[in-house]
Write an enzyme that holds these catalytic residues in place. Structure first.
Site, short mmCIF file in Angstrom:
data_model
loop_
_atom_site.label_atom_id
_atom_site.label_comp_id
_atom_site.label_asym_id
_atom_site.label_seq_id
_atom_site.Cartn_x
_atom_site.Cartn_y
_atom_site.Cartn_z
N ILE A 14 0.83 -1.21 0.00
CA ILE A 14 0.00 0.00 0.00
C ILE A 14 0.87 1.26 0.00
CG2 ILE A 14 -1.62 1.32 1.45
CD1 ILE A 14 -2.83 -1.49 2.25
N ASP A 64 13.87 2.13 10.84
CA ASP A 64 12.92 1.31 11.59
C ASP A 64 12.04 2.28 12.39
OD1 ASP A 64 11.59 -0.24 13.47
OD2 ASP A 64 13.32 -1.53 13.87
N TYR A 169 -2.06 -7.48 16.46
CA TYR A 169 -2.39 -6.65 15.30
C TYR A 169 -3.71 -5.90 15.54
CZ TYR A 169 -3.23 -5.47 10.35
OH TYR A 169 -3.48 -4.81 9.17
N LYS A 173 -4.21 -1.89 15.83
CA LYS A 173 -5.01 -1.17 14.83
C LYS A 173 -6.21 -0.46 15.46
CE LYS A 173 -2.52 -1.99 11.15
NZ LYS A 173 -1.90 -0.90 10.39
N THR A 204 -1.21 -7.78 -1.12
CA THR A 204 0.12 -7.21 -0.92
C THR A 204 1.02 -8.34 -0.43
OG1 THR A 204 -0.11 -6.66 1.42
CG2 THR A 204 -0.92 -5.01 -0.14
P1 NAP Z 1 3.74 -4.62 3.07
O1 NAP Z 1 3.69 -4.79 1.60
O2 NAP Z 1 4.48 -5.63 3.89
O3 NAP Z 1 4.29 -3.15 3.38
C1 NAP Z 1 4.71 -2.76 4.63
C2 NAP Z 1 6.11 -2.17 4.51
O4 NAP Z 1 6.48 -1.68 5.83
C3 NAP Z 1 7.16 -3.24 4.13
O5 NAP Z 1 8.08 -2.73 3.21
C4 NAP Z 1 7.82 -3.51 5.47
O6 NAP Z 1 9.13 -4.03 5.37
C5 NAP Z 1 7.79 -2.14 6.09
N1 NAP Z 1 8.05 -2.20 7.52
C6 NAP Z 1 7.77 -3.21 8.38
N2 NAP Z 1 8.21 -2.92 9.60
C7 NAP Z 1 8.77 -1.69 9.53
C8 NAP Z 1 9.43 -0.87 10.46
N3 NAP Z 1 9.60 -1.24 11.73
N4 NAP Z 1 9.89 0.34 10.06
C9 NAP Z 1 9.73 0.73 8.77
N5 NAP Z 1 9.14 -0.02 7.83
C10 NAP Z 1 8.66 -1.22 8.21
O7 NAP Z 1 2.27 -4.59 3.67
P2 NAP Z 1 0.95 -3.80 3.26
O8 NAP Z 1 -0.11 -4.82 3.13
O9 NAP Z 1 1.19 -2.82 2.19
O10 NAP Z 1 0.67 -3.05 4.63
C11 NAP Z 1 0.74 -1.64 4.75
C12 NAP Z 1 -0.19 -1.23 5.86
O11 NAP Z 1 -1.52 -1.57 5.50
C13 NAP Z 1 0.08 -1.92 7.19
O12 NAP Z 1 -0.04 -0.99 8.24
C14 NAP Z 1 -1.02 -2.96 7.26
O13 NAP Z 1 -1.35 -3.30 8.58
C15 NAP Z 1 -2.14 -2.21 6.58
N6 NAP Z 1 -3.22 -3.06 6.08
C16 NAP Z 1 -2.97 -3.97 5.09
C17 NAP Z 1 -4.02 -4.75 4.65
C18 NAP Z 1 -3.83 -5.78 3.58
O14 NAP Z 1 -4.77 -6.55 3.32
N7 NAP Z 1 -2.67 -5.84 2.91
C19 NAP Z 1 -5.29 -4.61 5.20
C20 NAP Z 1 -5.50 -3.67 6.20
C21 NAP Z 1 -4.44 -2.89 6.62
P3 NAP Z 1 9.32 -5.64 5.38
O15 NAP Z 1 8.72 -6.11 4.10
O16 NAP Z 1 10.77 -5.83 5.50
O17 NAP Z 1 8.55 -6.11 6.59
#
Ligand code: NAP
Length: 265
Positions: A14, A64, A169, A173, A204
């Site tokens: 995202i 981080d 989680y 949230k 994702t």
């Molecule tokens: P994603 O593709 O894993 O993106 C998250 C990014 O944040 C990754 O690059 C990750 O690195 C990085 N990250 C993790 N820990 C970190 C830290 N301590 N400091 C800085 N960066 C960090 O996941 P996403 O699905 O896009 O998620 C983005 C947000 O959307 C999250 O907050 C998630 O909870 C929320 N969300 C997602 C969904 C869904 O269905 N995908 C639904 C509801 C909410 P690594 O890859 O190395 O961990």
């Protein structure tokens, strides 16, 4: 759209789609923050490769978000380079599954630290900068729509409902809903808006991982997600960018559900 956009978790999913959506709306100055240096390098190079001489200027910094000093350092670096931060999207997030009674303290704390404390550390620095900068020149004829800054926190459907084996989680949230709403009322008089977005199941790297893909498949059947499919990151990114924009000038303290209807059932 003018201004400087900062995105945490900006190298993947995202966050990365949000960077592309800002660029498609005309934003040329971007700060991408992520823990993962390799994805940060690959993604920022891909953005620059697609740039048609549009003067895209990207500051991509490994950080981080649980390290408050590092967060302060990277936001200082961003302000030194670009002079201001107009839009801040806090998207970095992780998950770690267990039954409540079996969570290891370190696993619990890591999720809370990234998803809740990390959002707070970032907001604290983002707000400190936004509060002292001038209003961004207003595109609208009505200057009441002008803003000093806008923050969007990436919440979740699990900001409102539980998910099995996901207490850390779900707790984190839920917590950032309170943080978002309180920030909205504390900073409204400063010309800063703060909103959240609550994505449903989105394709994702988190949800497509081997341990989560079956949950994604089941949760996006029509009886759980009326649209009967997962969302794509771009469908979240477009709404985030709108919430940051002057178009959303009277939206404050809201958590917008973008979930294919999941929470309506
Ligand atoms: P994603 O593709 O894993 O993106 C998250 C990014 O944040 C990754 O690059 C990750 O690195 C990085 N990250 C993790 N820990 C970190 C830290 N301590 N400091 C800085 N960066 C960090 O996941 P996403 O699905 O896009 O998620 C983005 C947000 O959307 C999250 O907050 C998630 O909870 C929320 N969300 C997602 C969904 C869904 O269905 N995908 C639904 C509801 C909410 P690594 O890859 O190395 O961990």
């Amino acid at each position: 759209m003018q201004g400087v956009a900062l995105i945490t978790g900006g190298a993947s999913g995202i966050g990365a789609a949000t960077a592309e959506a800002f660029i498609s709306k005309g934003v040329r100055r971007l700060v991408l923050i992520d823990i993962n240096q390799d994805s940060l390098d690959t993604f920022s190079q891909s953005l620059k490769a697609k740039d048609n001489g549009d003067k895209l200027d990207i500051l991509a910094v490994q950080c981080d978000v649980t390290d408050e000093d590092a967060v302060k350092g990277v936001i200082d670096q961003a302000v030194q380079k670009f002079g201001r931060i107009d839009y801040a999207v806090n998207s970095a997030g992780i998950t770690n599954k267990s039954k409540v009674g079996q969570y290891k303290t370190a696993d619990w704390n890591r999720v809370i630290n990234v998803n809740q404390n990390g959002v707070f550390y970032c907001m604290r620095e983002e707000l400190a900068q936004m509060e002292k900068q001038d209003f961004l020149p207003c595109q609208s004829k009505d200057t009441r729509r002008a803003q000093r800054g806008a923050i969007v926190n990436v919440c979740s459907i699990n900001s409102f409902v539980a998910a099995k084996l996901n207490a850390a989680y779900v707790s984190s949230k839920h917590a950032i809903v309170g943080l978002t709403k309180t920030c909205a009322i504390d900073y409204a008089s400063h010309g800063i808006r703060c909103n959240g977005i609550a994505p449903g199941y989105i394709e994702t790297p988190i949800t497509l991982s081997p341990q989560n893909i079956e949950v994604l498949r089941k949760s996006t059947q029509p009886e759980r997600t009326p649209q009967g499919r997962p969302g794509i990151p771009e469908e979240i990114a477009d709404v985030i960018v709108f919430l940051c924009s002057e178009g959303a000038s009277f939206v404050n303290g809201a958590i917008w559900e973008v979930d294919g209807g999941f929470l309506t059932l």
